[in-house]
Design a protein around this motif. Structure first.
Motif, PDB file in Angstrom:
ATOM      1  N   SER A   1       0.766  -1.071   0.021  1.00 49.80           N
ATOM      2  CA  SER A   1       0.038   0.195  -0.006  1.00 49.80           C
ATOM      3  C   SER A   1       1.043   1.386  -0.066  1.00 49.80           C
ATOM      4  O   SER A   1       0.600   2.271  -0.787  1.00 49.80           O
ATOM      5  CB  SER A   1      -0.781   0.004   1.175  1.00 49.80           C
ATOM      6  OG  SER A   1      -1.884  -1.118   1.387  1.00 49.80           O
TER       7      SER A   1
ATOM      8  N   SER B   1      -2.053  -6.748  -5.482  1.00 55.00           N
ATOM      9  CA  SER B   1      -1.853  -5.392  -5.127  1.00 55.00           C
ATOM     10  C   SER B   1      -2.695  -5.104  -3.832  1.00 55.00           C
ATOM     11  O   SER B   1      -3.828  -5.242  -3.854  1.00 55.00           O
ATOM     12  CB  SER B   1      -2.357  -4.433  -6.501  1.00 55.00           C
ATOM     13  OG  SER B   1      -2.448  -3.297  -5.881  1.00 55.00           O
TER      14      SER B   1
ATOM     15  N   GLY C   1      -3.652  -1.647  -1.270  1.00 53.95           N
ATOM     16  CA  GLY C   1      -4.043  -0.224  -1.542  1.00 53.95           C
ATOM     17  C   GLY C   1      -5.313  -0.056  -1.642  1.00 53.95           C
ATOM     18  O   GLY C   1      -5.615   1.019  -1.579  1.00 53.95           O
ATOM     19  N   ALA C   2      -6.234  -1.052  -1.619  1.00 57.15           N
ATOM     20  CA  ALA C   2      -7.833  -0.602  -1.362  1.00 57.15           C
ATOM     21  C   ALA C   2      -8.040  -0.140  -0.295  1.00 57.15           C
ATOM     22  O   ALA C   2      -8.647   1.244  -0.224  1.00 57.15           O
ATOM     23  CB  ALA C   2      -8.610  -1.844  -1.445  1.00 57.15           C
ATOM     24  N   ILE C   3      -7.528  -0.245   0.798  1.00 55.84           N
ATOM     25  CA  ILE C   3      -8.088   0.527   2.148  1.00 55.84           C
ATOM     26  C   ILE C   3      -7.375   1.818   2.193  1.00 55.84           C
ATOM     27  O   ILE C   3      -8.234   2.855   2.358  1.00 55.84           O
ATOM     28  CB  ILE C   3      -7.765  -0.435   3.372  1.00 55.84           C
ATOM     29  CG1 ILE C   3      -8.598  -1.559   3.433  1.00 55.84           C
ATOM     30  CG2 ILE C   3      -8.001   0.282   4.713  1.00 55.84           C
ATOM     31  CD1 ILE C   3      -7.939  -2.713   4.467  1.00 55.84           C
TER      32      ILE C   3
HETATM   33  N1  GLU Z   1      -5.473  -5.923   1.115  1.00 56.84           N
HETATM   34  C1  GLU Z   1      -5.296  -4.813   1.682  1.00 56.84           C
HETATM   35  C2  GLU Z   1      -5.755  -3.477   0.911  1.00 56.84           C
HETATM   36  O1  GLU Z   1      -5.891  -3.786  -0.253  1.00 56.84           O
HETATM   37  C3  GLU Z   1      -3.971  -4.578   1.918  1.00 56.84           C
HETATM   38  C4  GLU Z   1      -3.234  -5.657   2.787  1.00 56.84           C
HETATM   39  C5  GLU Z   1      -1.666  -5.498   3.140  1.00 56.84           C
HETATM   40  O2  GLU Z   1      -1.433  -4.408   3.425  1.00 56.84           O
HETATM   41  O3  GLU Z   1      -1.041  -6.136   2.829  1.00 56.84           O
HETATM   42  O4  GLU Z   1      -5.669  -2.473   1.347  1.00 56.84           O
END
Ligand code: GLU
Length: 387
Positions: free
Chosen positions: A23, A60, A62-64
């Motif tokens: 992220s 990837s 970065g979603a959160i």
């Molecule tokens: N799946 C989480 C997202 O996309 C990230 C997980 C991680 O930081 O590894 O925000």
């Protein structure tokens, strides 16, 4: 530098590569916006790998990080339902960004969201695997993330390091790259200890090595070095090399190839060899496929087992279960993973490939046991070769 460049051949020579992006690289910490320019340089790298004939998968994060600001959520720690909402808002933007940057290079993109169950439960694992293989066969670049919106804390990965390694294992990838905010593993924390030594190559994750990872540590995301070591453990057990490299440079994959400092976890065996050991060693066969003399000879020449060569099916098994393959005299020729349930295998046994669709009502594959899923008893036909 030269040694590092030669280590990087593992990336250049891999057939199938998983690249995980944290992220902190994708999303600007201060603004919460996507680092688009950087992403474009990474997309150019991925396109270059693809053009060299390598199959590429992206994991990837970065979603959160992308979604929280957009959804108007506060800074600091989020409640579970807030981070799920942020992921839902962010994932659509993340997928869109990947589509845009990869399409600029003429690459086709697919979004795949996985939960822990998809990699840990056999049936779902097999389904996810065949979807991935179909996408790769079509020349599509899968962009993977955890399905954070439905994953609850008990059943989630929580970090994409281990998710990336599981995806690599599932697909027998030969190289995984974890792009992160550190350039690899050190004997101690380099931020605090000036005597910390960088480790360029690790072949065995011993207890002292695991201890070097310390606790979760790095800036953003949920990873830290501990989950990267866990990812390396999964990758090495699957015969996949894994590289931890600093991603915050333009063209980060090119940088690795040019000799940038990173840590390589080096697998001792190929993914196919590991898979075959697992098939021959650890599984209790759930049934038997009796094959005719022609099929027995073809297996000896390194071919897959086709429906046409099977004369009878014994036992009850599911798709993906291990079966014994037996010749007309009852001698075991080898073991393999069945591509069909016992009921379907019995239906298509002895039939030509062109008849399968009519018999089953759907287009199944021609092989009952694919050669990659097959291990012959030593002495059956020619020696097996990994390819
Ligand atoms: N799946 C989480 C997202 O996309 C990230 C997980 C991680 O930081 O590894 O925000």
């Amino acid at each position: 530098m030269e040694a590092r460049r030669s280590a990087a051949r593992r990336l250049q020579q891999a057939r199938r590569v998983v690249v995980k992006i944290g992220s902190a690289l994708l999303v600007d910490q201060a603004t919460g916006r996507l680092n688009r320019h950087w992403l474009e340089t990474l997309a150019a790298d991925l396109a270059r790998l693809h053009a060299r004939g390598q199959q590429v998968l992206v994991v990837s994060s970065g979603a959160i990080a992308l979604g929280r600001r957009h959804a108007g959520l506060p800074a600091g720690r989020l409640k579970l339902e807030e981070s799920q909402a942020a992921a839902a808002v962010g994932q659509i933007r993340l997928a869109h960004a990947w589509k845009e940057v990869l399409e600029q290079h003429g690459l086709k993109v697919a979004q795949v969201l996985l939960t822990l169950d998809d990699t840990e439960q056999r049936r779902r694992y097999l389904n996810a695997r065949s979807t991935f293989l179909t996408l790769l066969g079509l020349g599509v670049v899968p962009v993977v993330n955890e399905n954070d919106t439905v994953a609850t804390s008990e059943i989630r990965y929580g970090d994409n390091d281990r998710l990336a390694a599981r995806v690599a294992q599932m697909l027998a990838a030969d190289c995984t790259v974890l792009l992160s905010d550190v350039d690899g593993l050190y004997t101690s924390d380099p931020a605090r200890d000036r005597a910390a030594v960088h480790l360029a190559e690790i072949t065995d994750i011993t207890a002292p090595i695991a201890a070097m990872a310390g606790g979760p540590g790095t800036a953003d995301g949920s990873g830290g070095m501990a989950t990267k070591i866990e990812a390396a453990r999964i990758a090495l057990a699957a015969g996949c090399h894994l590289c931890i490299a600093r991603g915050a440079v333009a063209h980060p994959l090119q940088a690795i190839e040019d000799g940038a400092r990173c840590t390589w976890f080096v697998a001792g065996q190929s993914p196919l060899a590991v898979r075959k050991q697992w098939i021959s060693g650890t599984l209790r066969p759930a049934g038997e496929l009796i094959v005719d003399a022609g099929a027995a000879a073809a297996l000896g020449r390194g071919k897959s087992l086709l429906a046409a060569g099977v004369t009878a099916v014994r036992g009850r098994f599911d798709r993906g279960d291990a079966v014994r393959i037996v010749d007309p005299t009852g001698t075991e020729l080898g073991r393999g993973l069945s591509g069909y349930t016992s009921a379907d295998a019995a239906r298509i046994a002895g039939r030509r490939s062109g008849e399968i669709e009519g018999l089953l009502g759907w287009r199944g594959r021609a092989e009952i046991v694919h050669r990659d899923d097959l291990v012959l008893v030593p002495g059956t036909g020619r020696r097996e070769e990994d390819d």
